[in-house]
Design an enzyme around this catalytic site. Structure first.
Site, short mmCIF file in Angstrom:
data_model
loop_
_atom_site.label_atom_id
_atom_site.label_comp_id
_atom_site.label_asym_id
_atom_site.label_seq_id
_atom_site.Cartn_x
_atom_site.Cartn_y
_atom_site.Cartn_z
CG HIS A 50 -1.95 1.04 1.27
ND1 HIS A 50 -3.12 0.93 2.00
CD2 HIS A 50 -2.00 2.26 0.67
CE1 HIS A 50 -3.83 2.03 1.86
NE2 HIS A 50 -3.17 2.87 1.07
CG HIS A 90 -1.52 6.06 -2.61
ND1 HIS A 90 -2.67 5.84 -3.33
CD2 HIS A 90 -1.77 5.64 -1.34
CE1 HIS A 90 -3.58 5.33 -2.52
NE2 HIS A 90 -3.08 5.19 -1.32
CG HIS A 143 -7.78 3.29 -0.29
ND1 HIS A 143 -7.09 2.69 -1.30
CD2 HIS A 143 -6.90 4.09 0.36
CE1 HIS A 143 -5.83 3.13 -1.27
NE2 HIS A 143 -5.69 3.98 -0.27
CD GLU A 198 -7.55 6.64 4.52
OE1 GLU A 198 -8.12 6.60 3.41
OE2 GLU A 198 -6.46 7.21 4.71
CG ASP A 200 -1.64 5.71 2.70
OD1 ASP A 200 -1.94 5.40 1.54
OD2 ASP A 200 -2.45 6.27 3.48
CG ASP A 201 -0.05 8.93 0.38
OD1 ASP A 201 0.01 8.87 -0.86
OD2 ASP A 201 -1.05 8.60 1.04
N1 ADE Z 1 -4.59 8.67 -2.07
C1 ADE Z 1 -3.36 8.76 -1.55
N2 ADE Z 1 -3.36 8.43 -0.26
C2 ADE Z 1 -4.63 8.11 0.07
C3 ADE Z 1 -5.26 7.65 1.24
N3 ADE Z 1 -4.61 7.49 2.39
N4 ADE Z 1 -6.59 7.42 1.19
C4 ADE Z 1 -7.27 7.61 0.07
N5 ADE Z 1 -6.72 8.02 -1.07
C5 ADE Z 1 -5.40 8.26 -1.07
ZN ZN Z 2 -3.84 4.71 0.52
#
Ligand code: ADE
Ligand code: ZN
Length: 346
Positions: free
Chosen positions: A22, A24, A202, A205, A283-284
């Site tokens: 996971h 992005h 997703h 969350e 994630d990011d």
């Molecule tokens: N796009 C990038 N990070 C995300 C996240 N945590 N939740 C939903 N969309 C995303």
């Molecule tokens: Zn994500």
């Protein structure tokens, strides 16, 4: 003061082989690279410096993050830009002993700005090929649909991507969760399944457990991304455990986006105790304060219930939950066992 037991646990977390499921890839774009690509492409930025941009990374919820994240991605124009972004991630992942990565990418963020689909997919693909050659990392791509846009737009994106079908293994669903339930994308997911693509989404969350149920029952996903709100519904937890449905959990992200107030409040121990196939992911990472090992160390430091057994389970789950060939999974699990045999017990 150094604590030798904690040091040994950190060494184990850092050195054990692991898969990231996971990430992005646009969320791996560090401010320094944003500024470099902006200069290379002549794209104006609203922030005067790397420091000013980084200091804007204070989020109150998912949407407050997405607004900055989509602005950051506006510097990506050429095939080389996509390559350079993914290559920077792979170098960082290799340092964290990531041996397999499944990368999300958001084509609509780019095609809506006039960037050709080929630049996005071929740039990312060439970085994946280079990661295998030069770093020994196995990598694949998962195309995500932006859920704040229409299902029609998702269908059009799928059509645009099909000439490069062999370069991605599956589809996902990301962006603003609340108000955009999985069932909005029922037909495009049915088409993706017909095409033999893997399907993930997703869910849970920020959205309620109902979104997780519908991701399972309507979209028929093979993994849930995040899914941490499943604990609000015991019947759902029971089902996820019975099916060994993987959850790709992102602890630093959850704290930065205020899903949990602090890391000590995170429910990762409860998910593992419930017998769920939970995994740890970044994630990011450029926006949330860290890559894979930062996520492992922050969670294990804040949650005393997590130790050697949970480290092993999380790494093993990451291989089990991956879409890699069975022979690769078996080899990585063997390497994991060897790492645990080599590294002293805590
Ligand atoms: N796009 C990038 N990070 C995300 C996240 N945590 N939740 C939903 N969309 C995303
Ligand atoms: Zn994500």
């Amino acid at each position: 003061m150094t604590d030798p037991t904690r040091e040994r646990l950190h060494a184990l977390l850092r050195e054990m082989p692991k898969a990231e499921l996971h990430i992005h890839i646009e969320g791996s774009l560090e401010p320094e690279l944003i500024f470099k690509l902006a200069a290379r492409n002549g794209v104006p930025l609203t922030y005067p410096s790397v420091e000013a941009l980084r200091s804007a990374y204070a989020f109150t919820d998912l949407q407050s993050f997405l607004d900055i994240y989509y602005a950051g991605a506006s510097v990506l124009l050429t095939e080389a830009d996509f390559h350079d972004m993914a290559w920077a991630y792979f170098e960082r992942a290799a340092a964290d002993h990531v041996v397999h990565a499944e990368l999300f990418f958001d084509p609509q963020t780019h095609t809506e700005r006039g960037v050709p689909m080929s630049h996005v997919i071929l740039g990312l693909r060439s970085a994946c090929d280079r990661a295998r050659r030069e770093l020994g990392i196995s990598a694949s791509l998962i195309l995500c649909f932006l859920r704040h846009l229409s299902e029609e737009a998702a269908f059009a994106t799928l059509e645009q991507a099909l000439p490069w079908r062999e370069h991605f293994i599956g589809v996902g669903l990301d962006s603003s969760e609340r108000g955009h339930p999985p069932e909005k994308f029922a037909r495009v997911y049915a088409r993706c399944r017909e095409l033999g693509l893997h399907v993930v989404a997703h869910a849970g969350e920020e959205g309620p457990p109902a979104y997780i149920w519908n991701a399972l029952d309507v979209l028929k996903v093979q993994r849930i991304d995040h899914g941490v709100r499943c604990v609000e519904d015991p019947a759902l937890v029971q089902r996820l455990a019975a099916e060994r449905m993987p959850l790709t959990v992102c602890p630093l992200s959850n704290v930065k986006l205020c899903v949990f107030k602090t890391m000590a409040d995170h429910n990762l121990p409860a998910l593992l105790d419930a017998g769920l196939c939970a995994t740890v992911n970044s994630d990011d990472p450029a926006y949330f304060g860290g890559y894979m090992n930062d996520n492992f160390i922050a969670t294990f430091d804040a949650l005393p219930e997590l130790g050697r057994a949970q480290a092993y389970a999380l790494a093993r789950n990451s291989f089990e939950a991956s879409f890699a060939p069975a022979a690769d999974k078996a080899a990585w699990m063997q390497a994991l066992d060897a790492a645990f045999a080599r590294l002293p017990a805590t």
